[in-house]
Scaffold this motif. Structure first.
Motif, PDB file in Angstrom:
ATOM      1  N   UNK A   1       0.813  -1.221   0.000  1.00  0.00           N
ATOM      2  CA  UNK A   1       0.000   0.000   0.000  1.00  0.00           C
ATOM      3  C   UNK A   1       0.847   1.271   0.000  1.00  0.00           C
ATOM      4  N   UNK A   2       2.007   1.248   0.659  1.00  0.00           N
ATOM      5  CA  UNK A   2       2.836   2.454   0.704  1.00  0.00           C
ATOM      6  C   UNK A   2       3.750   2.572  -0.510  1.00  0.00           C
ATOM      7  N   UNK A   3       3.698   1.570  -1.392  1.00  0.00           N
ATOM      8  CA  UNK A   3       4.489   1.639  -2.616  1.00  0.00           C
ATOM      9  C   UNK A   3       5.859   1.021  -2.534  1.00  0.00           C
ATOM     10  N   UNK A   4       6.080   0.122  -1.576  1.00  0.00           N
ATOM     11  CA  UNK A   4       7.371  -0.550  -1.464  1.00  0.00           C
ATOM     12  C   UNK A   4       7.652  -1.373  -2.717  1.00  0.00           C
ATOM     13  N   UNK A   5       8.924  -1.453  -3.087  1.00  0.00           N
ATOM     14  CA  UNK A   5       9.348  -2.261  -4.236  1.00  0.00           C
ATOM     15  C   UNK A   5       9.617  -3.701  -3.820  1.00  0.00           C
ATOM     16  N   UNK A   6       9.929  -3.881  -2.531  1.00  0.00           N
ATOM     17  CA  UNK A   6      10.301  -5.202  -2.052  1.00  0.00           C
ATOM     18  C   UNK A   6      10.055  -5.293  -0.557  1.00  0.00           C
ATOM     19  N   UNK A   7       9.938  -6.519  -0.084  1.00  0.00           N
ATOM     20  CA  UNK A   7       9.942  -6.779   1.355  1.00  0.00           C
ATOM     21  C   UNK A   7      10.936  -7.887   1.631  1.00  0.00           C
ATOM     22  N   UNK A   8      11.483  -7.877   2.816  1.00  0.00           N
ATOM     23  CA  UNK A   8      12.296  -8.998   3.271  1.00  0.00           C
ATOM     24  C   UNK A   8      11.550  -9.682   4.398  1.00  0.00           C
ATOM     25  N   UNK A   9      11.216 -10.953   4.189  1.00  0.00           N
ATOM     26  CA  UNK A   9      10.617 -11.762   5.241  1.00  0.00           C
ATOM     27  C   UNK A   9      11.757 -12.090   6.199  1.00  0.00           C
ATOM     28  N   UNK A  10      11.755 -11.421   7.352  1.00  0.00           N
ATOM     29  CA  UNK A  10      12.923 -11.444   8.234  1.00  0.00           C
ATOM     30  C   UNK A  10      12.517 -11.318   9.684  1.00  0.00           C
ATOM     31  N   UNK A  11      13.267 -11.980  10.554  1.00  0.00           N
ATOM     32  CA  UNK A  11      13.125 -11.784  12.003  1.00  0.00           C
ATOM     33  C   UNK A  11      14.460 -11.356  12.609  1.00  0.00           C
ATOM     34  N   UNK A  12      15.250 -10.663  11.806  1.00  0.00           N
ATOM     35  CA  UNK A  12      16.549 -10.137  12.210  1.00  0.00           C
ATOM     36  C   UNK A  12      17.499 -11.260  12.635  1.00  0.00           C
ATOM     37  N   UNK A  13      17.398 -12.369  11.926  1.00  0.00           N
ATOM     38  CA  UNK A  13      18.298 -13.485  12.213  1.00  0.00           C
ATOM     39  C   UNK A  13      18.110 -14.091  13.586  1.00  0.00           C
ATOM     40  N   UNK A  14      16.912 -13.920  14.167  1.00  0.00           N
ATOM     41  CA  UNK A  14      16.667 -14.427  15.513  1.00  0.00           C
ATOM     42  C   UNK A  14      17.013 -13.434  16.594  1.00  0.00           C
ATOM     43  N   UNK A  15      17.378 -12.219  16.191  1.00  0.00           N
ATOM     44  CA  UNK A  15      17.719 -11.165  17.152  1.00  0.00           C
ATOM     45  C   UNK A  15      16.584 -10.182  17.346  1.00  0.00           C
ATOM     46  N   UNK A  16      15.365 -10.616  17.115  1.00  0.00           N
ATOM     47  CA  UNK A  16      14.206  -9.774  17.326  1.00  0.00           C
ATOM     48  C   UNK A  16      13.378 -10.389  18.456  1.00  0.00           C
ATOM     49  N   UNK A  17      12.109 -10.524  18.279  1.00  0.00           N
ATOM     50  CA  UNK A  17      11.236 -11.079  19.305  1.00  0.00           C
ATOM     51  C   UNK A  17      11.367 -12.603  19.314  1.00  0.00           C
ATOM     52  N   UNK A  18      11.941 -13.151  20.365  1.00  0.00           N
ATOM     53  CA  UNK A  18      12.143 -14.598  20.422  1.00  0.00           C
ATOM     54  C   UNK A  18      10.801 -15.313  20.490  1.00  0.00           C
ATOM     55  N   UNK A  19      10.690 -16.410  19.748  1.00  0.00           N
ATOM     56  CA  UNK A  19       9.429 -17.115  19.636  1.00  0.00           C
ATOM     57  C   UNK A  19       8.737 -16.853  18.313  1.00  0.00           C
ATOM     58  N   UNK A  20       9.269 -15.891  17.533  1.00  0.00           N
ATOM     59  CA  UNK A  20       8.779 -15.675  16.176  1.00  0.00           C
ATOM     60  C   UNK A  20       9.150 -16.895  15.334  1.00  0.00           C
TER      61      UNK A  20
END
Length: 400
Positions: A276-295
């Motif tokens: 919706x905001x016009x992004x060209x790409x997304x990365x399906x990412x959880x920061x290599x496991x350095x984000x919310x644990x349990x994702x």
């Protein structure tokens, strides 16, 4: 004939071997920063283990003699669907991001460069013309815009906005201690670790002079040559900047007229908001496991997201890639390409620029072997039909 005891074997045959050599060469605290995950490490482990649950359904007759691996991501042609993910201060090698950029260019692929990189964006774009500049939502809109403008003037081809981060400081197995800056006091404290890793120490001596690792963020000032804040100074400002809203990201997208990636997507509704905001790409990412644990592992949520928005923007996967077969599995589930982080850092630690090239070669050869085994002529032919997906493997949430 006397051999140099610090000479590096010019080739390793697996990313696991690169990791082993990195652990052998690096001081404990430096190596720990490359493998640590958040809290109990559930997500960092699932990122890699989940790939093992997927199988292949091979064709044994009709193998294609020539296989095509090139693709286009965010408007840039790359020789195969593996890119360098942006990672912060690369103190595993004196040349850091410049060495990585050279390696990526030598193998015909693109690189994401972190705002927290230890080398200026101008030095990195000088050796690779396929650089995507990554930013965190840090400081005011004016600060962010000035940073973006500098990257554009340096020749960055696109932006990566990282959103997948939680400021957790506790890890069940301990967090590596990183100094505010490398001064005499820090060197004295780290001396016992460094003394046990003489090869690492020798690499930081050139022409008889000691190279001091740069723990500042030279890409945060609006102009090149201006002293950047220390890593922790920048990190503190980032922690105290209100996280971006979708309206903020829409505003930034409007300021940037090139390719634009939102990194950190694991929900279908967030993927649709990026469209919706016009992004060209997304990365399906959880920061290599350095984000919310349990994702969940990113490979578990990739397929439903790619099914929902893959026809509207480039979908990439970031997290857990260790083999060419992992790349193939991600492509079969709808990714246009993957981004690697720890894998290339281990290569960099093991053998500098050639080590990064080595990692990229391993992934390319592994991917080629899978295409051959599946009877596919091109990476663009990979699909779910090539996989054996166990019941309950995928996770799908946020689909209103």
């Amino acid at each position: 004939m006397v051999t140099n005891p610090w000479a590096r074997n010019p080739w390793f045959e697996t990313v696991t071997e690169a990791q082993r050599r990195a652990k052998k060469r690096l001081p404990k605290s430096v190596y720990s920063s490359l493998v640590a995950g958040t809290q109990a490490g559930v997500t960092v482990n699932d990122n890699t283990e989940a790939f093992k649950e997927l199988g292949f359904a091979p064709h044994v007759v009709g193998v294609q003699p020539d296989r095509e691996m090139s693709t286009t991501v965010m408007g840039q042609e790359i020789s195969f669907p593996v890119m360098i993910s942006p990672t912060g201060v690369q103190a595993v090698d004196p040349d850091g991001e410049v060495a990585v950029a050279r390696a990526a260019a030598a193998r015909g692929t693109a690189m994401g460069l972190s705002s927290f990189a230890s080398h200026p964006v101008e030095e990195v774009t000088a050796v690779n013309d396929k650089i995507f500049f990554q930013i965190y939502w840090l400081g005011s809109r004016d600060d962010i815009l000035a940073r973006v403008q500098r990257a554009k003037e340096a020749g960055a081809k696109g932006l990566i906005v990282t959103t997948d981060w939680v400021f957790n400081i506790g890890r069940d197995w301990g967090s590596p201690e990183i100094p505010e800056k490398v001064d005499f006091k820090a060197l004295l404290r780290l001396a016992p670790e460094i003394a046990l890793k003489p090869r690492y120490a020798m690499d930081w001596i050139r022409d008889g002079k000691i190279i001091i690792p740069d723990l500042t963020a030279p890409n945060l000032p609006p102009t090149v040559g201006t002293a950047g804040p220390t890593f922790f100074g920048a990190y503190y400002e980032w922690m105290n900047t209100p996280p971006p809203t979708w309206e903020d990201l829409k505003w930034l997208r409007e300021q940037w007229d090139g390719p634009f990636m939102v990194k950190g997507i694991t929900r279908i509704d967030d993927a649709k908001r990026a469209v919706d905001i016009g992004a060209s790409a997304i990365s399906v990412s959880n920061h290599g496991g350095n984000n919310l644990d349990g994702t969940p592992a990113t490979i578990r949520v990739l397929g439903p997201i790619a099914d929902a928005v893959g026809n509207e923007l480039d979908v990439l996967l970031d997290g857990g890639i260790r083999r060419g077969s992992d790349v193939a599995k991600a492509l079969a589930l709808g990714a246009k390409a993957v981004m690697i982080g720890r894998a290339y850092l281990w290569g960099l630690a093991a053998n500098g620029q050639p080590g990064v090239e080595n990692v990229l070669d391993l992934l390319r050869m592994g991917l080629d072997g899978v295409l051959m085994g599946l009877g596919r002529k091109s990476v663009h032919e990979l699909s779910r039909d090539d996989l054996i997906i166990p019941e309950g493997f995928e996770r799908s949430y946020g689909d209103a």
